[in-house]
Design a protein around this motif. Structure first.
Motif, PDB file in Angstrom:
ATOM      1  N   ASN A  23       0.989  -1.230  -0.524  1.00 51.24           N
ATOM      2  CA  ASN A  23       0.179   0.160   0.083  1.00 51.24           C
ATOM      3  C   ASN A  23       0.750   1.189   0.244  1.00 51.24           C
ATOM      4  O   ASN A  23       0.779   2.078  -0.933  1.00 51.24           O
ATOM      5  CB  ASN A  23      -0.551  -0.132   1.166  1.00 51.24           C
ATOM      6  CG  ASN A  23      -2.243   1.367   0.937  1.00 51.24           C
ATOM      7  OD1 ASN A  23      -2.359   1.426  -0.219  1.00 51.24           O
ATOM      8  ND2 ASN A  23      -2.501   1.569   2.404  1.00 51.24           N
ATOM      9  N   LEU A  24       2.153   1.489   0.643  1.00 47.58           N
ATOM     10  CA  LEU A  24       3.014   2.171   0.680  1.00 47.58           C
ATOM     11  C   LEU A  24       3.599   2.346  -0.123  1.00 47.58           C
ATOM     12  O   LEU A  24       3.610   3.844  -0.919  1.00 47.58           O
ATOM     13  CB  LEU A  24       3.533   2.553   2.378  1.00 47.58           C
ATOM     14  CG  LEU A  24       3.109   2.741   3.548  1.00 47.58           C
ATOM     15  CD1 LEU A  24       3.931   2.147   5.147  1.00 47.58           C
ATOM     16  CD2 LEU A  24       2.630   3.873   3.612  1.00 47.58           C
ATOM     17  N   ALA A  25       4.169   1.502  -0.859  1.00 49.12           N
ATOM     18  CA  ALA A  25       4.778   1.650  -2.246  1.00 49.12           C
ATOM     19  C   ALA A  25       4.592   1.730  -3.395  1.00 49.12           C
ATOM     20  O   ALA A  25       5.471   2.983  -4.079  1.00 49.12           O
ATOM     21  CB  ALA A  25       5.665   0.092  -2.291  1.00 49.12           C
ATOM     22  N   TYR A  26       3.470   1.093  -3.423  1.00 44.67           N
ATOM     23  CA  TYR A  26       2.639   1.088  -5.063  1.00 44.67           C
ATOM     24  C   TYR A  26       1.046   1.862  -4.549  1.00 44.67           C
ATOM     25  O   TYR A  26       1.386   3.404  -5.957  1.00 44.67           O
ATOM     26  CB  TYR A  26       1.456  -0.024  -5.363  1.00 44.67           C
ATOM     27  CG  TYR A  26       3.680  -0.902  -5.594  1.00 44.67           C
ATOM     28  CD1 TYR A  26       3.494  -0.725  -7.188  1.00 44.67           C
ATOM     29  CD2 TYR A  26       4.235  -1.348  -4.997  1.00 44.67           C
ATOM     30  CE1 TYR A  26       4.741  -2.099  -7.783  1.00 44.67           C
ATOM     31  CE2 TYR A  26       4.972  -2.657  -5.046  1.00 44.67           C
ATOM     32  CZ  TYR A  26       5.428  -2.611  -6.204  1.00 44.67           C
ATOM     33  OH  TYR A  26       5.825  -3.727  -6.614  1.00 44.67           O
ATOM     34  N   ASN A  27       0.667   2.307  -4.097  1.00 43.84           N
ATOM     35  CA  ASN A  27      -0.930   2.860  -4.088  1.00 43.84           C
ATOM     36  C   ASN A  27      -0.497   4.984  -3.462  1.00 43.84           C
ATOM     37  O   ASN A  27      -0.309   5.476  -3.782  1.00 43.84           O
ATOM     38  CB  ASN A  27      -1.519   2.994  -3.453  1.00 43.84           C
ATOM     39  CG  ASN A  27      -2.016   1.085  -3.556  1.00 43.84           C
ATOM     40  OD1 ASN A  27      -2.021   0.700  -4.740  1.00 43.84           O
ATOM     41  ND2 ASN A  27      -2.391   0.333  -2.732  1.00 43.84           N
ATOM     42  N   GLN A  68      11.697  -5.583  -8.032  1.00 46.79           N
ATOM     43  CA  GLN A  68      10.789  -5.067  -8.994  1.00 46.79           C
ATOM     44  C   GLN A  68      10.348  -3.644  -8.829  1.00 46.79           C
ATOM     45  O   GLN A  68       9.771  -3.152  -9.647  1.00 46.79           O
ATOM     46  CB  GLN A  68       9.144  -5.911  -8.631  1.00 46.79           C
ATOM     47  CG  GLN A  68       8.579  -6.330  -9.509  1.00 46.79           C
ATOM     48  CD  GLN A  68       7.312  -5.535  -9.756  1.00 46.79           C
ATOM     49  OE1 GLN A  68       7.102  -4.211  -8.695  1.00 46.79           O
ATOM     50  NE2 GLN A  68       6.418  -4.865 -11.066  1.00 46.79           N
ATOM     51  N   LYS A  69       9.885  -2.712  -8.068  1.00 51.08           N
ATOM     52  CA  LYS A  69       9.823  -1.335  -8.183  1.00 51.08           C
ATOM     53  C   LYS A  69      10.822  -0.767  -7.767  1.00 51.08           C
ATOM     54  O   LYS A  69      10.527   0.416  -8.326  1.00 51.08           O
ATOM     55  CB  LYS A  69       8.783  -1.356  -6.535  1.00 51.08           C
ATOM     56  CG  LYS A  69       8.530   0.103  -5.604  1.00 51.08           C
ATOM     57  CD  LYS A  69       7.079  -0.113  -7.246  1.00 51.08           C
ATOM     58  CE  LYS A  69       6.723   1.822  -6.566  1.00 51.08           C
ATOM     59  NZ  LYS A  69       5.757   2.122  -7.587  1.00 51.08           N
ATOM     60  N   LEU A  70      11.752  -0.558  -7.251  1.00 53.81           N
ATOM     61  CA  LEU A  70      12.611   0.063  -8.025  1.00 53.81           C
ATOM     62  C   LEU A  70      13.411  -0.188  -8.733  1.00 53.81           C
ATOM     63  O   LEU A  70      14.243   0.894 -10.387  1.00 53.81           O
ATOM     64  CB  LEU A  70      14.257   0.855  -6.741  1.00 53.81           C
ATOM     65  CG  LEU A  70      13.584   0.170  -5.267  1.00 53.81           C
ATOM     66  CD1 LEU A  70      14.967   0.464  -5.030  1.00 53.81           C
ATOM     67  CD2 LEU A  70      12.940   1.759  -4.987  1.00 53.81           C
ATOM     68  N   GLY A  71      13.035  -1.279  -9.784  1.00 52.42           N
ATOM     69  CA  GLY A  71      14.134  -1.681 -11.283  1.00 52.42           C
ATOM     70  C   GLY A  71      12.851  -1.635 -12.342  1.00 52.42           C
ATOM     71  O   GLY A  71      13.333  -1.482 -13.417  1.00 52.42           O
ATOM     72  N   MET A  72      11.561  -1.572 -12.498  1.00 47.20           N
ATOM     73  CA  MET A  72      10.721  -1.832 -12.883  1.00 47.20           C
ATOM     74  C   MET A  72       9.980  -1.108 -12.776  1.00 47.20           C
ATOM     75  O   MET A  72       8.636  -0.262 -14.292  1.00 47.20           O
ATOM     76  CB  MET A  72      10.184  -3.420 -13.241  1.00 47.20           C
ATOM     77  CG  MET A  72      11.193  -4.405 -13.344  1.00 47.20           C
ATOM     78  SD  MET A  72      10.371  -5.687 -13.603  1.00 47.20           S
ATOM     79  CE  MET A  72       9.341  -5.937 -14.515  1.00 47.20           C
ATOM     80  N   SER A  73       9.770   0.060 -12.189  1.00 46.76           N
ATOM     81  CA  SER A  73       8.661   1.029 -12.179  1.00 46.76           C
ATOM     82  C   SER A  73       8.657   2.402 -13.412  1.00 46.76           C
ATOM     83  O   SER A  73      10.122   1.496 -14.167  1.00 46.76           O
ATOM     84  CB  SER A  73       8.464   1.950 -11.089  1.00 46.76           C
ATOM     85  OG  SER A  73       9.786   2.465 -10.470  1.00 46.76           O
TER      86      SER A  73
END
Length: 638
Positions: free
Chosen positions: A120-124, A169-174
């Motif tokens: 929730n914090l990292a994506y939304n 995934q979050k730091l490298g593919m966003s």
């Protein structure tokens, strides 16, 4: 009912409660640490490793909140979850984080709490900010939340895996991956926190080509911690083992792809692909649990097939004609139409007839167990055992092939091998330089670089056809489109190196699934052929190098021998010259010796003191006569 009876019942209830406290106290008595026996519940917690100290770090605040809820922890957690959602909708981020902390204190060992709220914090929540730096900070909040969950649930392998997955995934593919990767590489505060968690971000395993921590490699270190945890005996929960184990090696691939897109197109990229290939090999040799009473190794498929074929040959030789006998019996049970289709050529069949024939072939394939039971009694037991072994091998082969397809094992293995080649790195570098020249409006230079790279890519695709379904192929398709714009033509000549590649792609850039499957099936043979070519080339180069080295040694030896012969002749000539000089020097020495003899006699007479006056008298007239002659010469000249 009178007051006396009611009071009596109350006293009775109170007495029962007091009596019940005694066994509860004995059962729940904690260990004192002084050797006293603990209660049964404490012993059970210790035996099954579910005590608070076994699950993770003990949080006094968490224990206090559990007691303060008075058994209503579930209700309190539900209310807090609703409040967290409301704060998120109203963008009250500080209150949201405070509420999430309270939820974690109430449910510290419910790992879904940590997963959901970290997501929730990292994506939304992060997507609500405009500045990528603020989004990066919120992603950091999410990963920090997960790290706290790992501390309090040290046996939750899923949480450890999820943390490593976040870093990649979050730091490298966003969408902001370029900025996120740069910020993470320079985030020393985050690095210090990771060092405190035991993640060696200062080691070569975590550092990229620029010498700074790389998010993909740091995520891989987290994943490796999860693998070590499972290897120590912790079970994998809420996740398939193949998905759990494949992520770490894939993060190596993603790291190599990322640095190449960032312009690192030299031996550092080749080294990254070599390390990725090594990690993929480790995955291929790892025993992976499956939904069967055995484990599999993805890289053992060829060995399993070889064993199956050997045992199958032994079985056929052992049972003899029994297989055909059983098959004839099965054929006799088919309908007349099915028997007729078995003898008809495939080219003369319709689609429905072909499907019917396949069903008939399946019906007439004898089961090995049935054949073994019908064979000669002398070899029946051995045949039954062989049939069981073959069936077990086939079950392992089917599982292994299924899992290999599930993670596209052959593709990643081939990709790592292809990317290690110098020509692949060179082709990528040429495309990178061509794109840069095209962006700078240097069209002639861009066209030349494009064409040079396309020729190399054509050779690569010939040797590794499975790469045409790679993300690289999509990027290459985009480069071909920009090349077409640069040459101002959408039509390519017949000798265009990638003409077949362009024709295989549809207008959206996707590959035909049937063609994809065909390419994947033929890749193994292509890869083996390419490996043999590389080995032959390496052998040829080694032989040439050995020949050159031998020739160089022979040349050096000849030069050394010629130098020795030259030095020998020079020494002989110098020796003869020295002898001549010695002989020449001996002659004047002898003359000098002869001229020295009178002087020595004079000296001897001087020493004896005899006839000294007479000698002086004889030399005096000679000097005077010489002086007279010189005076006469002067006068004549005047």
């Amino acid at each position: 009912m009178n007051l006396k009876s009611a009071f009596g019942r109350k006293i009775l209830y109170l007495g029962v409660l007091v009596v019940m406290l005694v066994p509860l106290f004995l059962l729940g008595q904690p260990a004192t640490g002084k050797g006293d026996r603990a209660g049964q519940l404490a012993e059970m917690r210790e035996r099954f490793n579910i005590a608070e100290s076994d699950l993770g770090e003990i949080s006094p605040a968490s224990e206090t909140m559990k007691l303060a809820s008075l058994g209503m922890r579930g209700v309190a957690s539900t209310l807090l979850w609703n409040k967290a959602h409301d704060f998120s909708v109203r963008h009250e981020w500080d209150r949201l984080k405070a509420t999430l902390n309270n939820i974690a204190l109430l449910q510290p060992h419910f790992d879904r709490v940590w997963e959901f709220q970290a997501w929730n914090l990292a994506y939304n929540v992060s997507s609500e900010f405009d500045d990528y730096r603020q989004r990066y900070n919120m992603v950091g909040e999410g990963t920090d939340y997960l790290t706290r969950g790992v501390k309090q649930n040290r046996h939750a392998s899923r949480l450890v895996w999820y943390t490593g997955w976040f870093y990649g995934q979050k730091l490298g593919m966003s969408d902001e991956r370029k900025q996120f990767r740069e910020l993470f590489a320079d985030d020393e505060v985050w690095h210090e926190e990771l060092l405190g968690e035991g993640i060696a971000v200062d080691s070569p395993e975590a550092r990229g080509p620029m010498g700074k921590p790389d998010n993909w490699l740091v995520g891989r270190l987290w994943l490796n911690r999860g693998y070590d945890l499972v290897d120590s005996g912790v079970k994998i929960r809420r996740q398939t083992p193949i998905n759990f184990y494949e992520t770490g090696p894939k993060w190596r691939f993603k790291h190599a792809e990322a640095i190449e897109k960032e312009g690192v197109l030299d031996e550092r990229a080749q080294n990254a692909w070599e390390l990725a290939s090594e990690d993929w090999g480790v995955l291929g040799n790892r025993s992976i649990p499956v939904t069967a009473p055995f484990t599999i190794k993805l890289d053992r498929i060829d060995e399993l097939k070889r064993q199956r074929d050997e045992k199958d040959e032994q079985f056929i030789e052992l049972v003899g004609d029994t297989t055909q006998t059983v098959r004839d019996e099965l054929i006799s049970k088919l309908s007349e139409t099915e028997r007729e289709l078995l003898n008809r050529p495939l080219s003369e069949m319709t689609g429905d007839e072909f499907n019917l024939r396949r069903g008939a072939e399946f019906k007439t394939k004898p089961a090995r167990a049935d054949v073994a039971r019908r064979t000669d009694p002398d070899v029946r037991l051995r045949a039954i055992r062989l049939a069981g072994e073959i069936d077990d091998l086939e079950a392992r082969i089917n599982k292994t092939e299924g899992y290999r397809k599930q993670i596209n094992y052959q593709y990643w293995k081939t990709l790592a091998i292809a990317e290690q080649e110098e020509r692949t790195v060179r082709a990528r570098r040429l495309v990178y330089e061509a794109e840069k020249a095209n962006a700078d409006a240097e069209l002639d230079k861009a066209i030349e670089l494009y064409e040079e790279s396309f020729a190399i890519w054509a050779d690569i695709f010939d040797d590794y056809p499975i790469l045409i379904i790679d993300d690289t192929a999509e990027d290459l398709r985009d480069s071909i489109r920009r090349y077409a714009i640069a040459i101002d033509s959408q039509e390519f000549d017949e000798d265009f190196p990638l003409k077949t590649f362009v024709e295989m792609m549809d207008e959206d850039g996707y590959m035909d699934p049937d063609l994809y499957e065909k390419v994947r099936e033929t890749q193994a043979a292509k890869l083996e052929e390419r490996q043999k070519e590389k080995e032959a080339e390496e052998k040829r180069l080694a032989e040439e190098a050995a020949k050159l080295e031998a020739a160089e040694k022979a040349k050096q030896q000849e030069e050394a021998e010629s130098e020795e012969s030259d030095s020998g002749s020079e020494s002989e000539s110098s020796g003869s010259e020295q002898m001549n000089q010695d002989e020449a020097s001996e002659e004047p020495e002898s003359e000098a010796a002869e001229s020295d003899e009178p002087e020595s006699s004079v000296e001897e007479t001087d020493e004896t003191g005899e006839s000294s006056d007479s000698s002086d008298a004889e030399t005096a007239p000679e000097e005077s006569s010489t002086a007279d002659e010189s005076d006469a010469a002067d006068e004549s000249s005047n």
